[in-house]
Design a protein around this motif. Structure first.
Motif, mmCIF file in Angstrom:
data_model
loop_
_atom_site.group_PDB
_atom_site.id
_atom_site.type_symbol
_atom_site.label_atom_id
_atom_site.label_comp_id
_atom_site.label_asym_id
_atom_site.label_seq_id
_atom_site.Cartn_x
_atom_site.Cartn_y
_atom_site.Cartn_z
ATOM 1 N N ARG A 131 31.165 6.951 5.621
ATOM 2 C CA ARG A 131 29.987 6.825 4.771
ATOM 3 C C ARG A 131 30.292 5.999 3.508
ATOM 4 N NH1 ARG A 131 29.052 12.214 6.579
ATOM 5 N NH2 ARG A 131 30.219 13.063 4.793
ATOM 6 N N ASP A 132 31.512 6.192 2.976
ATOM 7 C CA ASP A 132 31.885 5.403 1.783
ATOM 8 C C ASP A 132 31.950 3.910 2.087
ATOM 9 O OD1 ASP A 132 31.965 7.671 0.269
ATOM 10 O OD2 ASP A 132 34.151 7.916 0.330
ATOM 11 N N VAL A 133 32.468 3.569 3.296
ATOM 12 C CA VAL A 133 32.540 2.153 3.685
ATOM 13 C C VAL A 133 31.133 1.588 3.798
ATOM 14 C CG1 VAL A 133 33.198 0.571 5.532
ATOM 15 C CG2 VAL A 133 34.781 2.363 4.814
ATOM 16 N N GLU A 134 30.204 2.374 4.428
ATOM 17 C CA GLU A 134 28.841 1.884 4.619
ATOM 18 C C GLU A 134 28.128 1.698 3.282
ATOM 19 O OE1 GLU A 134 27.111 4.772 7.157
ATOM 20 O OE2 GLU A 134 28.146 4.060 8.983
ATOM 21 N N ARG A 135 28.437 2.534 2.303
ATOM 22 C CA ARG A 135 27.785 2.413 1.001
ATOM 23 C C ARG A 135 28.465 1.369 0.092
ATOM 24 N NH1 ARG A 135 27.511 8.249 1.342
ATOM 25 N NH2 ARG A 135 29.385 8.375 0.018
ATOM 26 N N GLY A 136 29.613 0.784 0.566
ATOM 27 C CA GLY A 136 30.341 -0.225 -0.212
ATOM 28 C C GLY A 136 31.199 0.343 -1.312
ATOM 29 N N LEU A 137 31.468 1.665 -1.214
ATOM 30 C CA LEU A 137 32.280 2.308 -2.233
ATOM 31 C C LEU A 137 33.774 2.239 -1.936
ATOM 32 C CD1 LEU A 137 30.103 5.532 -2.777
ATOM 33 C CD2 LEU A 137 30.129 3.436 -4.148
ATOM 34 N N LEU A 138 34.125 1.910 -0.690
ATOM 35 C CA LEU A 138 35.536 1.889 -0.297
ATOM 36 C C LEU A 138 35.820 0.600 0.460
ATOM 37 C CD1 LEU A 138 38.154 3.644 -0.274
ATOM 38 C CD2 LEU A 138 37.430 4.465 1.984
ATOM 39 N N PRO A 139 36.787 -0.221 -0.056
ATOM 40 C CA PRO A 139 37.136 -1.465 0.671
ATOM 41 C C PRO A 139 37.614 -1.143 2.073
ATOM 42 C CG PRO A 139 38.061 -1.468 -1.552
ATOM 43 C CD PRO A 139 37.572 -0.090 -1.310
ATOM 44 N N GLN A 140 37.473 -2.124 2.984
ATOM 45 C CA GLN A 140 37.844 -1.936 4.382
ATOM 46 C C GLN A 140 39.325 -1.687 4.529
ATOM 47 O OE1 GLN A 140 35.561 -1.771 6.822
ATOM 48 N NE2 GLN A 140 37.205 -1.097 8.154
ATOM 49 N N SER A 141 40.147 -2.393 3.722
ATOM 50 C CA SER A 141 41.610 -2.247 3.853
ATOM 51 C C SER A 141 42.048 -0.828 3.503
ATOM 52 C CB SER A 141 42.304 -3.255 2.938
ATOM 53 O OG SER A 141 41.888 -3.060 1.583
ATOM 54 N N GLU A 142 41.435 -0.249 2.441
ATOM 55 C CA GLU A 142 41.798 1.111 2.053
ATOM 56 C C GLU A 142 41.231 2.124 3.045
ATOM 57 O OE1 GLU A 142 40.686 1.976 -1.901
ATOM 58 O OE2 GLU A 142 41.674 0.200 -2.762
ATOM 59 N N ALA A 143 40.061 1.781 3.590
ATOM 60 C CA ALA A 143 39.457 2.682 4.561
ATOM 61 C C ALA A 143 40.315 2.802 5.809
ATOM 62 C CB ALA A 143 38.060 2.199 4.935
ATOM 63 N N THR A 144 40.911 1.719 6.242
ATOM 64 C CA THR A 144 41.734 1.749 7.456
ATOM 65 C C THR A 144 42.936 2.670 7.261
ATOM 66 O OG1 THR A 144 41.040 -0.495 8.017
ATOM 67 C CG2 THR A 144 43.031 0.347 9.062
ATOM 68 N N SER A 145 43.604 2.520 6.125
ATOM 69 C CA SER A 145 44.774 3.363 5.894
ATOM 70 C C SER A 145 44.377 4.835 5.737
ATOM 71 C CB SER A 145 45.512 2.883 4.642
ATOM 72 O OG SER A 145 44.651 2.961 3.504
ATOM 73 N N ALA A 146 43.208 5.066 5.099
ATOM 74 C CA ALA A 146 42.761 6.448 4.926
ATOM 75 C C ALA A 146 42.402 7.079 6.258
ATOM 76 C CB ALA A 146 41.560 6.473 3.992
ATOM 77 N N ARG A 147 41.735 6.303 7.151
ATOM 78 C CA ARG A 147 41.420 6.837 8.481
ATOM 79 C C ARG A 147 42.689 7.180 9.239
ATOM 80 N NH1 ARG A 147 37.834 2.368 8.956
ATOM 81 N NH2 ARG A 147 35.644 2.955 8.621
ATOM 82 N N ALA A 148 43.680 6.310 9.144
ATOM 83 C CA ALA A 148 44.919 6.530 9.888
ATOM 84 C C ALA A 148 45.602 7.810 9.442
ATOM 85 C CB ALA A 148 45.853 5.334 9.710
ATOM 86 N N GLU A 149 45.600 8.032 8.118
ATOM 87 C CA GLU A 149 46.243 9.239 7.597
ATOM 88 C C GLU A 149 45.493 10.499 8.011
ATOM 89 O OE1 GLU A 149 48.942 11.697 5.729
ATOM 90 O OE2 GLU A 149 49.061 9.561 6.282
ATOM 91 N N ALA A 150 44.156 10.453 7.929
ATOM 92 C CA ALA A 150 43.359 11.618 8.311
ATOM 93 C C ALA A 150 43.466 11.915 9.800
ATOM 94 C CB ALA A 150 41.903 11.380 7.930
ATOM 95 N N ALA A 151 43.505 10.845 10.615
ATOM 96 C CA ALA A 151 43.630 11.046 12.061
ATOM 97 C C ALA A 151 44.980 11.644 12.408
ATOM 98 C CB ALA A 151 43.419 9.723 12.781
ATOM 99 N N ARG A 152 46.004 11.165 11.690
ATOM 100 C CA ARG A 152 47.352 11.708 11.983
ATOM 101 C C ARG A 152 47.403 13.207 11.700
ATOM 102 N NH1 ARG A 152 51.618 13.045 9.302
ATOM 103 N NH2 ARG A 152 50.732 12.477 7.275
ATOM 104 N N ARG A 153 46.817 13.554 10.542
ATOM 105 C CA ARG A 153 46.839 14.980 10.196
ATOM 106 C C ARG A 153 45.980 15.823 11.167
ATOM 107 N NH1 ARG A 153 48.973 16.156 5.294
ATOM 108 N NH2 ARG A 153 49.513 14.397 3.907
ATOM 109 N N LEU A 154 44.869 15.230 11.630
ATOM 110 C CA LEU A 154 44.024 15.941 12.581
ATOM 111 C C LEU A 154 44.768 16.213 13.871
ATOM 112 C CD1 LEU A 154 41.274 17.075 13.530
ATOM 113 C CD2 LEU A 154 40.639 14.728 14.141
ATOM 114 N N ILE A 155 45.492 15.211 14.349
ATOM 115 C CA ILE A 155 46.242 15.382 15.606
ATOM 116 C C ILE A 155 47.320 16.438 15.437
ATOM 117 C CG2 ILE A 155 47.772 14.224 17.218
ATOM 118 C CD1 ILE A 155 46.138 11.679 16.710
ATOM 119 N N SER A 156 47.930 16.464 14.260
ATOM 120 C CA SER A 156 49.032 17.399 14.046
ATOM 121 C C SER A 156 48.574 18.861 14.036
ATOM 122 C CB SER A 156 49.738 17.089 12.712
ATOM 123 O OG SER A 156 48.849 17.343 11.616
ATOM 124 N N THR A 157 47.278 19.089 13.774
ATOM 125 C CA THR A 157 46.804 20.487 13.770
ATOM 126 C C THR A 157 46.741 21.075 15.174
ATOM 127 O OG1 THR A 157 44.487 19.814 13.948
ATOM 128 C CG2 THR A 157 45.412 20.066 11.725
#
Length: 368
Positions: A50-76
């Motif tokens: 949602r932040d990317v769609e609203r222009g509040l988060l650059p794409q480059s930072e969004a990619t790294s943030a998604r990767a970190e959140a996905a990693r933690r999700l898998i680890s649960t």
């Protein structure tokens, strides 16, 4: 058939008890820490998008943030829930087996001990009236009385409770109830005669003047009414008019239906008046025959005698007692009551003269 039914009921009860044990249960998400953490990271991924769609988060930072959140999700490990352990399944099966066997094993001996299945059934229709608790009858009467207090113009209610009062030996209440029923529902020969009978019962078996009027009116409404005719014959007998009483009794027997149950009792009374041996009579079932209510009359007479002996009374009350003993064919008690009345009323010459006349009419001896 009974045992098959019981077996089916036991099986149903056992199934109802073991179903919650056998049914696989899934704990709520908030009860599992791993599931709660996974839900958090999923929400984080949605928030990043949602932040990317609203222009509040650059794409480059969004990619790294998604990767970190996905990693933690898998680890649960929330995507692949762990199956129930074999030991837990075995425990559930053991509990289910214990319930399935224990319910009928415990219930059957308890039923045999407490339920007493060997006793025969007792349908309501076959139960004796004596099995009804007196408290139940009193409660029913109290209910009708409460209704009549609220709706005193309910003639049918008075008509219903009047004969119940008679059975309960509440004769004055019965007379009042019959009187109200007649006032509200109109004249009826049988009901008017029942009213007269209640007055006679309240007077200890003596056909008083108001009762005679009731019986005469009953005959006006319903010529030939047997209950009224009987009591008017009894009144003649009590008055010492023996010939009139015999004539009326004979006419009543002659006009009686072939299956009338009270005829034999009337014949017995007729024979007594004539000084003959009474015929072998079947027990009378009609309310019009005093032999069927002898215990009732004796109870009333006993209470009247006790009251007069302890507190005294008027000449009319003493006359009522003497007549009642005469009705019961207890001449010795009638003579004793006459002597007691003369003694109690000696200061009143008019009362003594009235007693002497009564003794003459009833054939109880001379005045002295």
């Amino acid at each position: 058939m009974l045992w098959f039914t019981m077996a089916g009921m036991a099986a149903f009860a056992a199934l109802a008890a073991i179903w919650p044990v056998l049914r696989p249960s899934r704990p709520p998400a908030d009860a599992d820490p791993a599931a709660s953490e996974a839900a958090f990271y999923k929400a984080q991924l949605d928030e990043i998008q949602r932040d990317v769609e609203r222009g509040l988060l650059p794409q480059s930072e969004a990619t790294s943030a998604r990767a970190e959140a996905a990693r933690r999700l898998i680890s649960t490990g929330a995507e692949s829930p762990k199956p129930a352990s074999p030991s837990r399944n075995r425990l559930r099966l053991a509990v289910a087996a214990l319930v399935a066997v224990g319910v009928p094993v415990i219930a059957l001996p308890l039923y045999v001990y407490l339920g007493r299945p060997q006793l025969p059934d007792e349908p309501l229709a076959s139960r004796a009236p004596a099995s009804l608790a007196s408290s139940d009858i009193e409660a029913a009467v109290a209910g009708v009385e409460a209704h009549l207090i609220a709706k005193p113009e309910d003639g049918k209610g008075w008509a219903v409770i009047a004969p119940v009062y008679m059975r309960l030996e509440r004769y004055e209440d019965a007379a009042r109830a019959y009187s109200e029923a007649l006032r509200l529902l109109g004249e009826d020969g049988a009901r008017r005669a029942a009213y007269g009978e209640a007055l006679v019962a309240a007077a200890g078996g003596v056909v008083i003047d108001t009762a005679r009027e009731a019986f005469a009116k009953a005959l006006d409404e319903e010529p030939g009414q047997p209950q009224a005719r009987f009591y008017l014959a009894l009144a003649a007998e009590q008055d010492g008019r023996k010939a009139d009483a015999i004539r009326d009794y004979e006419a009543l027997v002659a006009d009686a239906p072939p299956d009338a149950q009270w005829v034999e009792a009337v014949k017995a009374r007729l024979a007594s008046l004539k000084g003959e041996s009474p015929p072998q009579a079947a027990p009378a079932a009609s309310a019009a025959v005093p032999e069927a209510q002898k215990a009732m009359i004796e109870s009333m007479v006993s209470r009247l005698a006790n009251r007069l002996a302890s507190s005294g009374g008027s000449v009319d009350e003493w006359a009522r007692l003497i007549r009642a003993y005469t009705v019961l064919h207890e001449a010795d008690k009638a003579k004793a009551a006459l002597a007691d009345a003369r003694k109690a009323l000696a200061p009143d010459p008019n009362a003594v003269a009235s007693l002497d006349a009564l003794a003459h009419d009833l054939g109880l001896g001379d005045a002295n």
